[in-house]
Scaffold this active site. Structure first.
Site, short mmCIF file in Angstrom:
data_model
loop_
_atom_site.label_atom_id
_atom_site.label_comp_id
_atom_site.label_asym_id
_atom_site.label_seq_id
_atom_site.Cartn_x
_atom_site.Cartn_y
_atom_site.Cartn_z
N THR A 171 0.85 -1.19 0.00
CA THR A 171 0.00 0.00 0.00
C THR A 171 0.88 1.24 0.00
O THR A 171 2.01 1.21 0.50
CB THR A 171 -0.89 0.07 1.25
OG1 THR A 171 -0.03 0.05 2.38
CG2 THR A 171 -1.85 -1.09 1.31
N GLU A 222 -6.18 -3.11 -0.48
CA GLU A 222 -6.57 -4.21 0.40
C GLU A 222 -7.80 -4.95 -0.10
O GLU A 222 -8.21 -5.95 0.47
CB GLU A 222 -6.84 -3.67 1.82
CG GLU A 222 -5.60 -3.23 2.59
CD GLU A 222 -5.20 -1.78 2.32
OE1 GLU A 222 -5.61 -1.24 1.28
OE2 GLU A 222 -4.49 -1.21 3.16
P1 AMP Z 1 -5.15 2.68 -2.73
O1 AMP Z 1 -5.10 1.51 -1.83
O2 AMP Z 1 -3.84 3.37 -2.88
O3 AMP Z 1 -5.76 2.33 -4.03
O4 AMP Z 1 -6.09 3.77 -2.05
C1 AMP Z 1 -7.38 3.45 -1.63
C2 AMP Z 1 -8.08 4.70 -1.18
O5 AMP Z 1 -8.29 5.59 -2.29
C3 AMP Z 1 -9.48 4.46 -0.65
O6 AMP Z 1 -9.48 4.02 0.68
C4 AMP Z 1 -10.10 5.84 -0.81
O7 AMP Z 1 -9.72 6.71 0.24
C5 AMP Z 1 -9.48 6.34 -2.08
N1 AMP Z 1 -10.40 6.12 -3.20
C6 AMP Z 1 -10.39 5.13 -4.11
N2 AMP Z 1 -11.38 5.29 -5.00
C7 AMP Z 1 -12.06 6.42 -4.65
C8 AMP Z 1 -13.18 7.13 -5.15
N3 AMP Z 1 -13.83 6.74 -6.25
N4 AMP Z 1 -13.59 8.24 -4.50
C9 AMP Z 1 -12.95 8.66 -3.39
N5 AMP Z 1 -11.87 8.06 -2.87
C10 AMP Z 1 -11.43 6.95 -3.49
#
Ligand code: AMP
Length: 547
Positions: free
Chosen positions: A186, A331
């Protein structure tokens, strides 16, 4: 009594076997690091994935040993996806945009044995190889004659010579479907990075779900462009779902600017594309400036961060492209929700439809979700109550690799474990999730919460604004007040007062930012998301004009 069906584990190798047999001539097109366009087929990928598996068998590796990649989206990366996982090893896709020290840390933590890299990352490999003692072989994803002499990297071979002499015949092994297949660290803004370790079973179930009509709606008639990198949660599962349906894949390689992406979409008849909002921002900017249109693109999945309603409208109204707003996380393999309308919504006027489309959507079968208050009590699905979003399901982590960070799950009264997403959300009576914020980004003003996403969405709807990020800053009376940092579009003008006026009537008065900060650029992290931590650092000496 047990069912009497055949006991066949869900293994990733079955996807590539299926793709070869049923859609063997399906095209795989890649823009290469070398700059040219490379063409192969699912049959070609399958054949070379078997060569990869044979080459790996010759390396004295153990079952579940980690094979790392530092690579763009391309056919060789796809061959590794199948050759590595299919033969029982774990594909560790590393994000090359991370700092070299982080890359070395991650490679050591994963105990990677072999690292395969695109030649554009040679300087990175030169910077880290001495710090990665577990890696015994470095493989440059190139022809033998392109292998750089005197690179200083020990045990360096070219991919083509590594697999070239290998047989294209291989019997994929059968093993427990819960065996690890791939891993992804992550982005972790605090503490050390933690890895989600996917299994064959979780990947296969996710591949089925992602292809469904109310998810990515993938079929053999599609030409799919994953702009989202194969090092970012397995390009949202597209390399697997695409094999399952046998669609054409178009890989953009390293050329992710608006012009290159647009040209590839047009040249390869792309019908469906996937990426984060920042990528589409660049492409729409290029199209607007040059009066361009799409000929075949009909839908795009946008996620990774909130898709501004202005982008949904631009795609829909100017280009007749449907935006599927999606939410998920590393995750979660990563898909959690995706926004499509229900039958009864089709008769609604466009504005009312947009109100639904801007939400992150409905849970995909396989993902259970709930929102809870600070005491862990479940909140109603009324579209108003907001709380911490918890999820559970067969493609969601139960713990991190090597138990890093302890048990992440929260148990309910029945003892079932829920994964806390770190997001704050509402869920409406129809089951549509709306992310209010990351819990650490939400602005707490006088005991009330302000969604930074909502404040950003309004700013980017202004015609002069290219990008916006909202953060909370200290206020002696209200604890925190929002300010909005904005980047103007080239040759566009807007004053602080004009932008603040633009908020009137679009949000409650007390939610309007206290100030506008014009900046040259907003910091973007390794996965294309706005880096609020960095922005806060940059603005650490900022003082509110009202204080
Ligand atoms: P990652 O694990 O780096 O892909 O980040 C995941 C995080 O990205 C999620 O927990 C959200 O906070 C944010 N995220 C992903 N998709 C969206 C979306 N469509 N709108 C708002 N936040 C998002």
């Amino acid at each position: 009594m047990l069912g009497l069906m055949q006991d066949q584990p869900l293994l990733i190798s079955s996807l590539i076997e299926f793709a070869e047999r049923h859609n063997g001539d399906g095209e795989i097109v890649s823009r290469r690091v070398e700059g040219d366009i490379h063409r192969t087929t699912w049959g070609g990928i399958a054949s070379r994935a078997r060569q990869v598996a044979n080459a790996l068998d010759g390396e004295q590796l153990l079952f579940s040993d980690r094979i790392a990649t530092l690579a763009w989206n391309g056919y060789r990366h796809l061959e590794l996806y199948y050759g590595v996982s299919g033969s029982g090893r774990v594909l560790h896709t590393i994000n090359p945009r991370l700092h070299p020290d982080q890359i070395a840390w991650i490679a050591n933590h994963a105990e990677d044995q072999i690292l395969c890299f695109d030649l554009s990352f040679l300087p990175l490999v030169q910077a880290v190889h001495a710090k990665c003692p577990t890696i015994r072989k470095w493989i440059a994803l190139c022809d033998a004659d392109k292998l750089p002499a005197d690179s200083g990297v020990p045990n360096l071979v070219s991919y083509e010579s590594w697999i070239g002499g290998q047989s294209t015949a291989y019997d994929w092994p059968t093993f427990d479907e819960n065996s690890a297949s791939s891993m992804c660290y992550t982005s972790g803004t605090t503490g050390n990075p933690k890895a989600a370790l996917y299994s064959h079973r979780s990947t296969m179930l996710h591949a089925y779900a992602a292809a469904l009509p109310d998810v990515m709606r993938l079929s053999a008639r599609d030409s799919v462009l994953p702009v989202v990198p194969m090092f970012h949660v397995n390009a949202w599962g597209i390399p697997y779902s695409a094999a399952l349906v046998g669609c054409k894949i178009v890989f953009p390689g390293p050329a992710l600017d608006g012009k290159s992406v647009y040209e590839l979409i047009e040249a390869e008849g792309v019908t469906f594309a996937a990426g984060v909002p920042t990528v589409w921002q660049m492409m729409l900017g290029h199209m607007q400036a040059n009066g361009l249109k799409f000929s075949k693109l009909n839908r795009t999945v946008i996620g990774g961060s909130a898709c501004p309603p202005a982008m949904i409208t631009a795609f829909q109204e100017n280009y007749n492209v449907e935006v599927l707003h999606a939410w998920g996380m590393t995750e979660m393999s990563p898909l959690g929700t995706l926004c499509t309308l229900k039958n009864k919504h089709l008769a609604l006027p466009p504005d009312a439809q947009l109100q639904i489309r801007m939400k992150q959507g409905r849970a995909i079968f396989g993902v259970d979700m709930k929102i809870v208050d600070g005491a862990g009590k479940e909140l109603p699905w009324d579209g108003k109550a907001y709380g911490d979003l918890l999820v559970k399901g067969p493609w969601i982590v139960k713990e991190y690799f090597k138990g890093e960070g302890g048990d992440p799950l929260i148990r309910d009264e029945q003892g079932r474990g829920w994964f806390p997403t770190g997001d704050v959300a509402t869920i409406d009576p129809e089951g549509y999730l709306q992310i209010t914020d990351r819990s650490k980004d939400v602005i707490k003003s006088g005991g009330e919460w302000i969604s930074s996403i909502e404040i950003e969405n309004i700013a980017v709807a202004h015609p002069a604004i290219a990008m916006a990020a909202c953060i909370g800053v200290y206020h002696p009376k209200w604890d925190e007040r929002p300010i909005i940092a904005v980047v103007k579009k080239p040759n566009a003008e807007v004053t602080r007062e004009e932008l603040l006026k633009f908020y009137e009537g679009k949000t409650a008065k007390w939610q309007i930012p206290d100030d506008v900060v014009f900046v040259e650029a907003i910091p973007i992290g390794a996965t294309g998301k706005i880096l609020k931590t960095r922005l806060r650092e940059l603005l650490k000496d900022y003082k509110l004009p009202t204080c």
